[in-house]
Design an enzyme around this catalytic site. Structure first.
Site, PDB file in Angstrom:
ATOM      1  N   HIS A 153       0.829  -1.206   0.000  1.00 15.46           N
ATOM      2  CA  HIS A 153       0.000   0.000   0.000  1.00 15.46           C
ATOM      3  C   HIS A 153       0.866   1.260   0.000  1.00 15.46           C
ATOM      4  O   HIS A 153       0.944   1.977   1.002  1.00 15.46           O
ATOM      5  CB  HIS A 153      -0.909   0.007   1.227  1.00 15.46           C
ATOM      6  CG  HIS A 153      -1.935  -1.076   1.229  1.00 15.46           C
ATOM      7  ND1 HIS A 153      -3.233  -0.874   0.800  1.00 15.46           N
ATOM      8  CD2 HIS A 153      -1.860  -2.371   1.603  1.00 15.46           C
ATOM      9  CE1 HIS A 153      -3.918  -1.997   0.932  1.00 15.46           C
ATOM     10  NE2 HIS A 153      -3.105  -2.922   1.408  1.00 15.46           N
ATOM     11  N   GLY A 163      -4.437  -4.219  11.349  1.00 15.91           N
ATOM     12  CA  GLY A 163      -4.777  -4.666  10.003  1.00 15.91           C
ATOM     13  C   GLY A 163      -6.268  -4.881   9.903  1.00 15.91           C
ATOM     14  O   GLY A 163      -6.886  -4.602   8.883  1.00 15.91           O
ATOM     15  N   LEU A 221      -9.973   8.664  -0.028  1.00 14.93           N
ATOM     16  CA  LEU A 221     -10.215   7.475  -0.837  1.00 14.93           C
ATOM     17  C   LEU A 221     -10.018   6.195  -0.021  1.00 14.93           C
ATOM     18  O   LEU A 221      -8.977   6.007   0.619  1.00 14.93           O
ATOM     19  CB  LEU A 221      -9.283   7.456  -2.051  1.00 14.93           C
ATOM     20  CG  LEU A 221      -9.542   8.552  -3.097  1.00 14.93           C
ATOM     21  CD1 LEU A 221      -8.446   8.528  -4.151  1.00 14.93           C
ATOM     22  CD2 LEU A 221     -10.908   8.378  -3.732  1.00 14.93           C
ATOM     23  N   HIS A 270      -5.503   1.849  -4.623  1.00 14.68           N
ATOM     24  CA  HIS A 270      -5.467   1.270  -3.277  1.00 14.68           C
ATOM     25  C   HIS A 270      -4.876  -0.141  -3.314  1.00 14.68           C
ATOM     26  O   HIS A 270      -5.324  -1.006  -4.068  1.00 14.68           O
ATOM     27  CB  HIS A 270      -6.870   1.210  -2.674  1.00 14.68           C
ATOM     28  CG  HIS A 270      -6.891   0.685  -1.270  1.00 14.68           C
ATOM     29  ND1 HIS A 270      -6.753   1.499  -0.173  1.00 14.68           N
ATOM     30  CD2 HIS A 270      -7.015  -0.579  -0.775  1.00 14.68           C
ATOM     31  CE1 HIS A 270      -6.801   0.776   0.925  1.00 14.68           C
ATOM     32  NE2 HIS A 270      -6.959  -0.498   0.588  1.00 14.68           N
ATOM     33  N   SER A 302     -22.630  -8.676  38.838  1.00 13.59           N
ATOM     34  CA  SER A 302     -23.009 -10.041  38.477  1.00 13.59           C
ATOM     35  C   SER A 302     -21.789 -10.925  38.238  1.00 13.59           C
ATOM     36  O   SER A 302     -21.777 -12.099  38.604  1.00 13.59           O
ATOM     37  CB  SER A 302     -23.892 -10.046  37.228  1.00 13.59           C
ATOM     38  OG  SER A 302     -25.183  -9.558  37.524  1.00 13.59           O
ATOM     39  N   GLU A 358     -18.050  -3.831  24.683  1.00 13.64           N
ATOM     40  CA  GLU A 358     -17.208  -5.023  24.794  1.00 13.64           C
ATOM     41  C   GLU A 358     -15.970  -4.976  23.905  1.00 13.64           C
ATOM     42  O   GLU A 358     -14.928  -5.547  24.250  1.00 13.64           O
ATOM     43  CB  GLU A 358     -18.026  -6.284  24.484  1.00 13.64           C
ATOM     44  CG  GLU A 358     -19.044  -6.646  25.548  1.00 13.64           C
ATOM     45  CD  GLU A 358     -20.362  -5.896  25.426  1.00 13.64           C
ATOM     46  OE1 GLU A 358     -21.219  -6.046  26.319  1.00 13.64           O
ATOM     47  OE2 GLU A 358     -20.529  -5.157  24.420  1.00 13.64           O
ATOM     48  N   ARG A 398     -23.413 -19.108  37.023  1.00 14.23           N
ATOM     49  CA  ARG A 398     -24.278 -18.238  37.812  1.00 14.23           C
ATOM     50  C   ARG A 398     -24.778 -18.931  39.081  1.00 14.23           C
ATOM     51  O   ARG A 398     -24.806 -18.329  40.156  1.00 14.23           O
ATOM     52  CB  ARG A 398     -25.477 -17.802  36.960  1.00 14.23           C
ATOM     53  CG  ARG A 398     -26.418 -16.848  37.682  1.00 14.23           C
ATOM     54  CD  ARG A 398     -27.600 -16.484  36.814  1.00 14.23           C
ATOM     55  NE  ARG A 398     -28.409 -15.434  37.407  1.00 14.23           N
ATOM     56  CZ  ARG A 398     -29.515 -14.942  36.864  1.00 14.23           C
ATOM     57  NH1 ARG A 398     -29.947 -15.415  35.713  1.00 14.23           N
ATOM     58  NH2 ARG A 398     -30.200 -13.988  37.463  1.00 14.23           N
TER      59      ARG A 398
END
Length: 615
Positions: free
Chosen positions: A30, A117, A181, A255, A339, A360, A467
């Site tokens: 690139h 990446g 671009l 690109h 919890s 997350e 749990r």
């Protein structure tokens, strides 16, 4: 000043030329995405970055993260410019065995903090690194993150924008290379730098819009960023892809395309030819991290036989004990710490607890960032919600990251909340991660020992907690190891081996009692280490019980405990035992835990039935 500006321009030209040279030699890469950010990196290297290239793990080094990892030809050009690599090595880009891979990777390069990446991950990891610098080590290093404008569409980037502002990370500087671009054409905002600025400002950042091809404006923007006291800064730099070469600059269709030899010759000539400038980057100050706690000998919590406790609660209790014995332990959670019971650590050590809220991707990325700083980061949420951050986990393995992930509320045994909260694929997904460790404790005393083991375990580790409160079956001084298992019930006349873990181990123990009353003996194995699996122990148990094995798990049948057991027998050929898998095979609903275990066919009654059918 005039000479300094000219030096910056010359260095930027060299970075552009070298980005062309290495990608042309490789025949891929690139170059144009690298050329757009050359002025941004030139000024950073020459004036602002503080880094000891001979000591990449120096605790006071700045951190430079290329979130736009495909622009690594620019990064490698910088390594050449500071003398970290030779020109000969530089031209081995993308060759088999070269340290210079197609995207930067810390497995091969000591100056790379994390692999990038998969776009959208550099800034969230940078948040974790900056959190450590500001709140734990309390060192004045800065975290510089180069982003591409295409990745600004990623939700993980905006999770990072949110949390960086919440924690007032003035030591974090994001640089957006707005070259307009993307891979297949214009990005969603193009050169609308004001829109980027409005969004960043709305998230609480100090935003600076500038011409990214003007070294004078770049210098002024960096200087302004360093004056911030309670906000992170983002530079929104308007650039041109392929800048500096007339037939490349702002031209679509380039690109990820290397120039051929003739094109490269013309481009390098237009840039003024090859240069081999070497620059001296300022070294960091010699400062010591902030003093941590006075470490105490480890004293894990003790749970008495005959009582019950949830392994999720035991996890929180163990964190407190480990936090007292290790100053480098930090804990993160995704707004469910009451919890997961990570809040026990928060109460004890609030300065080492970091709330990531319901984000997350940022949760896992921040843990990876703390890992860059050699912290032992535990990150917890409901097990089902780690699926949102699976790409971050996958990239963590590529980065050689060391993080400890703990998922609670797994399986149908959580009860009434229903299937949206029931992780039934977590063991499979984490087993599939390269080099991962997957643990599944069944008892509170065992949980404490396994948490302690995880603190020193390298790589990606995952612990599944339960749990429901489960009976204490192990003495506080029982020993466990990663890759082990425990035989919890056995006799000389066992006819079948039943393997369980977590909630299903206790169902297997109930089934053992029922069958024993009928004169049928079974061997019960606690497979607390799902990966690596105790291959020798499983083979020995199967051999002693007529090569008949039943595996029972609170998980889909694909990829979990049953498949881990099958993998242990994979090399036995026709000597492999008969294996019956009891797993969740219907979509569960709401109900009492015992009802749902029965409906899924994984409770004691179904184990008894499966044993009799197998015999």
């Amino acid at each position: 000043m005039t000479d300094q500006i000219q030096d910056w321009k010359e260095l930027a030209a060299q970075l552009r030329v070298d980005s062309i040279r290495c990608t042309t030699a490789a025949g891929s890469g690139h170059p144009t995405s690298s050329m757009s950010a050359a002025d941004l990196l030139s000024v950073l290297l020459a004036k602002y970055l503080k880094y000891d290239w001979d000591n990449p793990k120096h605790p006071n080094n700045d951190h430079l993260i290329f979130s736009k990892g495909h622009a690594c030809p620019l990064l490698y050009s910088a390594y050449k410019a500071v003398g970290a690599i030779t020109d000969q090595e530089f031209l081995t880009l993308r060759q088999l065995g070269s340290r210079l891979e197609g995207h930067p990777n810390p497995h091969t390069l000591p100056w790379v903090d994390v692999a990038t990446g998969s776009l959208g991950q550099g800034l969230p990891i940078g948040v974790g690194v900056a959190l450590d610098g500001k709140y734990v080590d309390k060192l004045p290093f800065r975290v510089w993150v180069l982003l591409g404008d295409s990745e600004m569409a990623e939700g993980s980037v905006w999770e990072a924008f949110d949390k960086a502002s919440y924690y007032k990370l003035n030591n974090l500087i994001a640089i957006i290379d707005v070259n307009r671009l993307g891979q297949r054409g214009e990005t969603d905002l193009g050169w609308n730098t004001d829109a980027y600025a409005a969004r960043a400002t709305a998230f609480g950042w100090h935003a600076i819009v500038l011409d990214g091809q003007s070294v004078e404006e770049v210098d002024a923007a960096y200087a302004e960023a360093l004056t911030q006291t309670d906000k992170p800064t983002v530079l929104i730099a308007k650039t041109k892809k392929g800048a500096g070469v007339s037939f490349l600059a702002d031209h679509d269709g380039w690109h990820g395309k290397a120039l051929n030899a003739d094109q490269a010759k013309d481009a390098i000539a237009e840039l003024g030819g090859e240069r081999h400038i070497l620059i001296n980057v300022a070294k960091p100050e010699e400062l010591k991290p902030a003093a941590g706690i006075t470490e105490q000998p480890l004293k894990l919590p003790v749970y008495e036989a005959g009582t019950k406790e949830a392994t999720r609660k035991a996890y929180g209790d163990a964190l407190v004990a480990i936090g007292a014995s290790r100053a480098d332990v930090v804990v993160l959670d995704g707004e469910v710490s009451n919890s997961t019971h990570a809040d026990e650590f928060k109460k004890a050590y609030p300065d080492r607890f970091f709330e990531m809220f319901i984000a997350e991707q940022q949760l896992v990325s921040a843990a990876a960032g703390f890992g860059v700083r050699k912290k032992k980061a535990f990150a917890s949420t409901f097990a089902a919600f780690f699926t949102r951050a699976y790409d971050q986990v996958r990239m963590g393995a590529i980065s050689n990251s060391t993080i400890k992930l703990v998922g609670s509320h797994a399986g149908v045994s959580i009860g009434e909340d229903g299937p949206s909260q029931m992780a039934l694929e977590d063991l499979a997904s984490f087993r599939a991660v390269f080099g991962s460790t997957v643990l599944y404790p069944s008892d509170a005393n065992q949980t404490g020992h396994l948490v302690d083991l995880l603190a020193d375990q390298p790589g990606i580790s995952y612990m599944r907690t339960t749990r429901e409160k489960t009976p204490i079956i192990y003495a506080p001084d029982e020993k466990f190891h990663i890759g082990g298992s425990k035989v919890v019930k056995q006799s000389d006349s066992d006819q079948v081996t039943v393997v369980g873990a977590g909630i299903t181990l206790h169902e297997a123990i109930k089934a053992h009692a029922t069958l024993a009353a009928e004169g049928i003996n079974i061997r019960v194995i606690d497979l607390y280490s799902v990966k690596p699996v105790d291959k020798e122990g499983l083979i020995a148990a199967a051999s002693a019980t007529g090569n008949k094995v039943i595996v029972v798990e609170d998980h889909w049948p694909e990829g979990g405990l049953g498949d881990a057991v099958l993998d242990a027998f994979a090399d036995l050929g026709d000597k492999s035992p008969v294996v019956v898998k009891l797993a969740v095979r219907i979509m569960p609903g709401s109900g009492k835990p015992f009802e749902l275990l029965n409906a899924a066919g994984i409770d004691a009654d179904h184990i008894v039935k499966a044993v009799k059918e197998l015999l």
